[in-house]
Scaffold this motif. Sequence first.
Motif, mmCIF file in Angstrom:
data_model
loop_
_atom_site.group_PDB
_atom_site.id
_atom_site.type_symbol
_atom_site.label_atom_id
_atom_site.label_comp_id
_atom_site.label_asym_id
_atom_site.label_seq_id
_atom_site.Cartn_x
_atom_site.Cartn_y
_atom_site.Cartn_z
ATOM 1 N N UNK A 55 -23.642 19.742 22.707
ATOM 2 C CA UNK A 55 -22.612 18.922 23.392
ATOM 3 C C UNK A 55 -23.082 18.285 24.757
ATOM 4 N N UNK A 56 -22.775 17.070 25.111
ATOM 5 C CA UNK A 56 -22.974 16.315 26.134
ATOM 6 C C UNK A 56 -22.327 16.721 27.410
ATOM 7 N N UNK A 57 -23.226 16.611 28.821
ATOM 8 C CA UNK A 57 -22.510 17.192 29.880
ATOM 9 C C UNK A 57 -22.521 15.836 30.925
ATOM 10 N N UNK A 58 -21.441 15.820 31.692
ATOM 11 C CA UNK A 58 -21.147 14.766 32.495
ATOM 12 C C UNK A 58 -20.689 15.379 33.737
ATOM 13 N N UNK A 59 -21.495 15.357 34.790
ATOM 14 C CA UNK A 59 -21.317 15.970 36.072
ATOM 15 C C UNK A 59 -20.543 15.198 36.973
ATOM 16 N N UNK A 60 -20.287 13.955 36.474
ATOM 17 C CA UNK A 60 -19.415 12.826 37.531
ATOM 18 C C UNK A 60 -18.309 12.415 36.889
ATOM 19 N N UNK A 61 -17.115 12.850 36.889
ATOM 20 C CA UNK A 61 -16.035 12.183 36.497
ATOM 21 C C UNK A 61 -14.690 12.452 37.126
ATOM 22 N N UNK A 62 -13.693 11.587 37.003
ATOM 23 C CA UNK A 62 -12.538 11.470 37.704
ATOM 24 C C UNK A 62 -11.483 11.674 36.914
ATOM 25 N N UNK A 349 -35.252 11.407 24.572
ATOM 26 C CA UNK A 349 -34.791 11.122 26.250
ATOM 27 C C UNK A 349 -33.532 11.076 26.475
ATOM 28 N N UNK A 350 -32.924 9.913 25.510
ATOM 29 C CA UNK A 350 -31.283 9.897 25.961
ATOM 30 C C UNK A 350 -30.499 11.238 25.730
ATOM 31 N N UNK A 351 -31.025 12.084 24.677
ATOM 32 C CA UNK A 351 -30.221 13.425 24.413
ATOM 33 C C UNK A 351 -30.394 14.169 25.649
ATOM 34 N N UNK A 352 -31.685 14.265 26.234
ATOM 35 C CA UNK A 352 -32.030 15.212 27.235
ATOM 36 C C UNK A 352 -31.089 14.726 28.646
ATOM 37 N N UNK A 353 -31.291 13.639 28.729
ATOM 38 C CA UNK A 353 -30.506 13.034 30.033
ATOM 39 C C UNK A 353 -28.968 13.371 29.933
ATOM 40 N N UNK A 354 -28.443 13.631 28.881
ATOM 41 C CA UNK A 354 -27.064 13.733 28.621
ATOM 42 C C UNK A 354 -26.804 15.405 28.262
#
Length: 436
Positions: A55-62, A349-354
């Motif tokens: 599952x993707x992780x986003x540490x910056x949302x509003x 790389x894209x998957x790792x960054x997410x």
Amino acid sequence: MKIRLKNAKRLLETSGMEPCEVLINDKKIERIDHDLSAEQVDKTIDLDGNLILPGFIDVHIHLREPGGEHKETIKTGTEAAARGGFTTVCAMPNTNPVPDNAATIRELFAKISEDAVVRVLPYAAITKGLKGKEITEINALVEMGVFAFTDDGVGIQTADFMLKAMKEAAACGASIVAHCEDNSIVYDGVVHDGKVSNRLNLPGIPSLSESVQIARDVLLAEATGCHYHVCHVSTKESVRIIRDAKRAGINVTAEVTPHHLLMNEDSIMTNDANYKMNPPLRTAADQQALLAGLLDGTIDFIATDHAPHAADEKDKGFLYAPFGIVGLETAFPLLYTYLVKQGKVTLHQLVEWLTTKPAKVFNLPYGLLEENQVADITVVNLERESIIQKENFLSKGKNTPFDSWKVVGSPILTISEGNVAYINEEDIHVQTTIGS
């Protein structure tokens, strides 16, 4: 409940893919194998040969709630996150009231528990009311389980306040996450100070307003030993400062947004506030430096800075509209189409960054597709072609500059802690059966 995910593919550690099946037992991944047909399960989901990822992780949302429910709510924002493949999101504290004390944090956790369809980790403010005048009780809020500390949306304007905050955060192992902007040299700008500001006769925001504050803060981080994370890096000077700081052994990390990777100031053709974000779209040279920084590890991962606004607010043009665009539902397809498919980065790389990179930076026990790990899973169809249509967003916010962009690849199933948070059965023919 036991769920079998069959007919999937997963990424190999080096390159390529292999067939696999995944067995979920309650909230955990119990087994990953080539054939789990002998398992007794409650539900089987046929993934039709599509790619299964952490599952993707986003540490910056509003998420806007409380106080900005006309823009977004915890429910609609997390539904949008699930559609975008995100199973963990970290909510910024620029809400009303601001989560800067035990009572508001307690109420926020209760609302998250009630309404969120994916995991929400809330930030607390660095200063009370985000006013930059009084430091919050960092240690007490850490004990309540907040994710990290930030005054996102406004930079900490004085070095003494940032120094105090970093000392307190370092003492209890917390992270300081910074929106870097020196207000004394912003000059009421609404777009990057450059070609477009001149062409549209709009006040510009100099690159220095970001980079000078990062330069200050990395030295403060060095002095205090605090983990310092830079939000939405946008300039080549910022990349250079962060690179030098890492080489010096300073505990600094950084993120970049999809929109800063995929666009620059030349993308702005008219006075369309769907292109108004903070920091603004910079030059082509800045855009190139951001990708280079991501590739060489100077920038650690990607975060969307999902910032929903009401349509009537964004219709006011650059001078009067609020800053920010939405990004949760478009991040993966945009990045896959315009970075991976064009050969600029690899899918790995894209998957790792997410996934693994943000998890590692903030010591989160998520982002892994492995046995005995939390069952946070995203399935993507890499062949699915579509056109981004903002009116179809699950987010209340439709403010995107990517409307009508053609993309390839989309999340089709999102499982958060073993529960289906989003499923697109119609488009990719996911079939669910009981007891097989």
